[in-house]
Write a protein that holds these residues in place. Sequence first.
Motif, PDB file in Angstrom:
ATOM      1  N   ALA A   1       0.834  -1.211   0.000  1.00 16.60           N
ATOM      2  CA  ALA A   1       0.000   0.000   0.000  1.00 16.60           C
ATOM      3  C   ALA A   1       0.865   1.255   0.000  1.00 16.60           C
ATOM      4  O   ALA A   1       0.594   2.216  -0.724  1.00 16.60           O
ATOM      5  CB  ALA A   1      -0.939  -0.016   1.209  1.00 16.60           C
ATOM      6  N   PHE A   2       1.915   1.257   0.820  1.00 17.85           N
ATOM      7  CA  PHE A   2       2.810   2.404   0.853  1.00 17.85           C
ATOM      8  C   PHE A   2       3.527   2.575  -0.474  1.00 17.85           C
ATOM      9  O   PHE A   2       3.771   3.700  -0.912  1.00 17.85           O
ATOM     10  CB  PHE A   2       3.849   2.247   1.973  1.00 17.85           C
ATOM     11  N   ASN A   3       3.878   1.456  -1.105  1.00 21.38           N
ATOM     12  CA  ASN A   3       4.614   1.561  -2.357  1.00 21.38           C
ATOM     13  C   ASN A   3       3.797   2.202  -3.465  1.00 21.38           C
ATOM     14  O   ASN A   3       4.344   2.843  -4.355  1.00 21.38           O
ATOM     15  CB  ASN A   3       5.133   0.187  -2.798  1.00 21.38           C
ATOM     16  N   ILE A   4       2.484   2.026  -3.392  1.00 21.50           N
ATOM     17  CA  ILE A   4       1.612   2.697  -4.375  1.00 21.50           C
ATOM     18  C   ILE A   4       1.771   4.206  -4.211  1.00 21.50           C
ATOM     19  O   ILE A   4       1.920   4.945  -5.187  1.00 21.50           O
ATOM     20  CB  ILE A   4       0.145   2.247  -4.197  1.00 21.50           C
ATOM     21  N   GLY A   5       1.782   4.671  -2.952  1.00 23.56           N
ATOM     22  CA  GLY A   5       2.004   6.096  -2.675  1.00 23.56           C
ATOM     23  C   GLY A   5       3.405   6.542  -3.052  1.00 23.56           C
ATOM     24  O   GLY A   5       3.597   7.641  -3.581  1.00 23.56           O
ATOM     25  N   ASN A   6       4.396   5.668  -2.801  1.00 21.09           N
ATOM     26  CA  ASN A   6       5.783   6.011  -3.145  1.00 21.09           C
ATOM     27  C   ASN A   6       5.959   6.183  -4.652  1.00 21.09           C
ATOM     28  O   ASN A   6       6.611   7.122  -5.114  1.00 21.09           O
ATOM     29  CB  ASN A   6       6.735   4.920  -2.646  1.00 21.09           C
ATOM     30  N   VAL A   7       5.372   5.257  -5.424  1.00 11.76           N
ATOM     31  CA  VAL A   7       5.441   5.356  -6.896  1.00 11.76           C
ATOM     32  C   VAL A   7       4.730   6.628  -7.362  1.00 11.76           C
ATOM     33  O   VAL A   7       5.204   7.328  -8.264  1.00 11.76           O
ATOM     34  CB  VAL A   7       4.824   4.094  -7.563  1.00 11.76           C
ATOM     35  N   GLY A   8       3.606   6.947  -6.704  1.00 10.71           N
ATOM     36  CA  GLY A   8       2.882   8.178  -7.032  1.00 10.71           C
ATOM     37  C   GLY A   8       3.724   9.420  -6.777  1.00 10.71           C
ATOM     38  O   GLY A   8       3.732  10.361  -7.577  1.00 10.71           O
ATOM     39  N   GLY A   9       4.461   9.411  -5.658  1.00 12.18           N
ATOM     40  CA  GLY A   9       5.346  10.540  -5.333  1.00 12.18           C
ATOM     41  C   GLY A   9       6.452  10.696  -6.364  1.00 12.18           C
ATOM     42  O   GLY A   9       6.797  11.811  -6.769  1.00 12.18           O
ATOM     43  N   ALA A  10       6.999   9.561  -6.812  1.00 10.88           N
ATOM     44  CA  ALA A  10       8.051   9.605  -7.840  1.00 10.88           C
ATOM     45  C   ALA A  10       7.494  10.166  -9.151  1.00 10.88           C
ATOM     46  O   ALA A  10       8.157  10.955  -9.839  1.00 10.88           O
ATOM     47  CB  ALA A  10       8.616   8.206  -8.060  1.00 10.88           C
ATOM     48  N   GLY A  11       6.253   9.779  -9.476  1.00 15.80           N
ATOM     49  CA  GLY A  11       5.593  10.293 -10.677  1.00 15.80           C
ATOM     50  C   GLY A  11       5.384  11.797 -10.602  1.00 15.80           C
ATOM     51  O   GLY A  11       5.596  12.527 -11.583  1.00 15.80           O
ATOM     52  N   MET A  12       5.001  12.269  -9.410  1.00 13.65           N
ATOM     53  CA  MET A  12       4.800  13.708  -9.209  1.00 13.65           C
ATOM     54  C   MET A  12       6.120  14.462  -9.360  1.00 13.65           C
ATOM     55  O   MET A  12       6.171  15.550  -9.938  1.00 13.65           O
ATOM     56  CB  MET A  12       4.226  13.955  -7.810  1.00 13.65           C
ATOM     57  N   GLY A  13       7.215  13.859  -8.831  1.00 13.68           N
ATOM     58  CA  GLY A  13       8.525  14.496  -8.940  1.00 13.68           C
ATOM     59  C   GLY A  13       8.945  14.685 -10.383  1.00 13.68           C
ATOM     60  O   GLY A  13       9.388  15.781 -10.777  1.00 13.68           O
TER      61      GLY A  13
END
Length: 397
Positions: free
Chosen positions: A96-108
């Motif tokens: 679940a956290f990794n979904i958010g982590n990948v999302g953060g990388a996409g935003m970056g």
Amino acid sequence: MSSKPSNRSALMGAAFLMATSAIGPGFLTQTATFTQTLLASFGFVILLSILLDIGAQLNIWRIIAVSEQSAQDIANKVLPGSGYFLALLIVIGGLAFNIGNVGGAGMGLNLLTGISPEMGAIISGIIAIGIFLFREAGKVMDRFAQIMGFVMIALTVYVAFKANPPVSEAVVRTFAPLELDAIAIVTLVGGTVGGYITFAGAHRLLDAGIKGKEALPQVSKSSVSAILIASIMRIVLFLAVLGVVSQGVELDPKNPASTPFAYAAGSAGLMIFGVVIWAASITSVIGAAYTSVSFIAGLSPAIQRHRNKWIIGFILISTAVLATIGRPAQVLVFVGTLNGLILPISLGLILMAAYKTKIVGDYKHPFWMTLSGIVVVVLMAILSGITLVKYIGGLMG
């Protein structure tokens, strides 16, 4: 045992892997949000969380090192079946956290290049997968975590300096806070050593062959270094946000951590934030995948043999969910609390293991460490209970 230079590299790598696993998009958002609500008094929450983090991590890393076994195997020996339960919690939370982590990388990447966040997430997922295609994936991961850690901290120090925070007030309120927040404490401790995070470095040291009683001084030093690296980033970001909000600036509710970067350094600041959130997110993607798979690798020799392929699969699933469904915010909030709840369970089991000769042999665990661990277990259990009641009350209300 490996040679001393390679030992040093693995110890540094484990410290940075744990620290950068902790510093993800949630870490940045939580730090900014709590700074806005508690202002300079948030310094006290950070100080308390650092002490609790060290109490938890020293115990966990030392017992894993001296037993020469991974956390789930230790837990199963303390209480049959508890290791499988712990592995399940870690993997669900990690995914679940990794979904958010990948999302953060996409935003970056979106901030840096203008490509869509979804495409940025897919590119970041491919980069993370690339690390585990190397034969010496562990060494590549160590070096990558160190470089990204230094980049994040250096850029945030620059922004904190430009934001001109009220440092003297922050110092005073760190020791004499005007207000306290149980949810902030649980979230910070859960976000630094909760869930999979504290095990990232400990399992990495096992893989690097740094284990046994003779390695304990090095393991202890590495474990405290990891907390201090994550805490430096937390303190610097806190000062950057405090500098901005104390001037009356409102944080962007959609992306609160970006505001001090944009305010203090203009459009260049947003680019800096793009680098920081990408570095924070990509290292957390790697740390979550590596550690989650380390919890299931012991279940089957086939998983152990093809561990890197399982890590790649874990990253693929996280990236696919983010790219197709998006970031389920409510799930991330729930898992953040779950991470805080996992800590008293995992640390409690590890502390019990410290006194079982079939696990640790003739090793004598220092009494003060046990005592500090018990304090963390009790405090986090109580604070997590208060937090859960508040969440449930909020949902029902």
